[in-house]
Design a protein around this motif. Structure first.
Motif, PDB file in Angstrom:
ATOM      1  N   THR A  77      44.242  31.249  27.442  1.00 42.88           N
ATOM      2  CA  THR A  77      44.448  29.816  27.700  1.00 42.88           C
ATOM      3  C   THR A  77      43.147  29.037  27.876  1.00 42.88           C
ATOM      4  O   THR A  77      42.972  27.978  27.283  1.00 42.88           O
ATOM      5  CB  THR A  77      45.307  29.622  28.957  1.00 42.88           C
ATOM      6  N   ILE A  78      42.209  29.559  28.680  1.00 37.78           N
ATOM      7  CA  ILE A  78      41.034  28.772  29.068  1.00 37.78           C
ATOM      8  C   ILE A  78      40.096  28.477  27.892  1.00 37.78           C
ATOM      9  O   ILE A  78      39.650  27.334  27.737  1.00 37.78           O
ATOM     10  CB  ILE A  78      40.274  29.457  30.215  1.00 37.78           C
ATOM     11  N   PRO A  79      39.739  29.455  27.029  1.00 39.29           N
ATOM     12  CA  PRO A  79      38.827  29.128  25.918  1.00 39.29           C
ATOM     13  C   PRO A  79      39.347  28.007  25.019  1.00 39.29           C
ATOM     14  O   PRO A  79      38.574  27.137  24.605  1.00 39.29           O
ATOM     15  CB  PRO A  79      38.722  30.457  25.157  1.00 39.29           C
ATOM     16  N   LYS A  80      40.640  28.007  24.707  1.00 37.71           N
ATOM     17  CA  LYS A  80      41.210  26.941  23.882  1.00 37.71           C
ATOM     18  C   LYS A  80      41.118  25.603  24.604  1.00 37.71           C
ATOM     19  O   LYS A  80      40.815  24.570  23.982  1.00 37.71           O
ATOM     20  CB  LYS A  80      42.657  27.280  23.543  1.00 37.71           C
ATOM     21  N   MET A  81      41.375  25.612  25.898  1.00 40.68           N
ATOM     22  CA  MET A  81      41.289  24.381  26.680  1.00 40.68           C
ATOM     23  C   MET A  81      39.860  23.844  26.688  1.00 40.68           C
ATOM     24  O   MET A  81      39.628  22.640  26.486  1.00 40.68           O
ATOM     25  CB  MET A  81      41.760  24.651  28.109  1.00 40.68           C
TER      26      MET A  81
END
Length: 322
Positions: A77-81
């Motif tokens: 989730t975090i890298p895409k965000m």
């Protein structure tokens, strides 16, 4: 607006935690810091356990698997965000959304099962200490982890296949920072009754079921600890499962808080903010909980870091002499 089944050219919009432009640099820096701490902390746990032969036991085997899952969990989730904030682009492709959803469900399920397996490990260690090494043999430990992977993968695959049958408008906006299953299902324009039933059944089976097993294990542990005559013996027995109990409370407490807050406020953005607790904060805190309360982990980390930092000067010294 035409209703149609989305295909490869469709893009969804992840609205994120806030739509205020001035808050984006703050959110980017905060989540980048938490992500790096999560990866580094859990990676150190894995390296410490693998490098110390004294930690090659069932408890630390499950702990290293949990650390690996936590790294993968946040990485879905975090890298895409962060990428979307950096590029100032909220879009995610339909394929990317389904893929993100699959891996999120996979690693969330693995977290549930590994915490349950670790509770069973502590139950055997405290309630049946004389038979611990016989019961928790390497074959059983490997089988428990393998079964956890298989069930979680099948569940994630089932949910994604159920989503593929739904139809959406082409300009779908997801009020979250990742493709969360419930949000995507609720935004579908076709009949989602069957999807909701499967989702609720999965939540009971993979969420409530493991939690009940954990409660049962700890009820047996508490009974066994109460039977120990000495206060020192009680403290020693409790200290072996204190870290795991704290992690379980944090994981299930934050997860329950997310769904209660979303049910009370009926706000998608508040649900997204609350989701940060179990998707980011809990995996980040797990290494600190286990390392700060565990002398074996701290000793292994000191030894590993000491060897790592000493290798540099030795190599440089040899080069200098030649």
């Amino acid at each position: 607006m035409e209703l149609r089944n989305v295909t490869g050219f469709s893009e969804f919009l992840l609205l994120g935690l806030s739509e205020e432009p001035e808050l984006q640099p703050l959110i980017f820096g905060l989540f980048l810091s938490m992500y790096l701490i999560t990866v580094l902390g859990n990676l150190l746990i894995i390296l410490a356990v693998s490098s110390d032969s004294h930690l090659h036991t069932p408890m630390y085997f499950f702990l290293s698997n949990l650390s690996l899952v936590d790294i993968c969990f946040t990485s879905t989730t975090i890298p895409k965000m962060l990428w979307n904030i950096q590029k100032q682009n909220r879009a995610i492709t339909y394929e990317g959304c389904i893929t993100q959803m699959h891996f999120f469900l996979l690693f969330a399920g693995l977290d549930n099962f590994l915490l349950t397996v670790m509770a069973y490990d502590r139950y055997v260690a405290i309630c049946h200490p004389l038979h611990y090494m016989v019961i928790m043999n390497p074959r059983l430990c490997g089988l428990l982890v393998l079964v956890s992977w298989i069930i979680s993968a099948l569940y994630a695959l089932l949910q994604c296949l159920m989503v593929l049958r739904l139809s959406f408008y082409s300009d779908l906006e997801i009020p979250h920072f990742f493709c969360e299953l419930n949000q995507v299902i609720q935004l579908a324009r076709s009949d989602n009754f069957l999807n909701n039933m499967v989702m609720y059944f999965g939540a009971v089976l993979l969420g409530v079921g493991p939690f009940i097993c954990i409660l049962y294990s700890y009820s047996k542990i508490v009974v066994s600890i109460c039977r120990i005559p000495s206060a020192q013996g009680k403290y020693k027995a409790f200290s072996t499962c204190a870290s795991h109990l704290l992690v379980v409370s944090l994981f299930y407490g934050t997860s329950l808080g997310v769904y209660l807050s979303s049910a009370v406020t009926q706000s998608s953005h508040s649900s997204a903010t609350a989701s940060v607790m179990y998707t980011v904060l809990t995996p980040m805190l797990n290494p600190f909980i286990y390392s700060l309360r565990n002398k074996d982990i701290k000793r292994a980390l000191k030894r590993f870091l000491g060897i790592t930092f000493m290798k540099g000067p030795i190599v440089l010294g040899l080069k200098k002499c030649t």
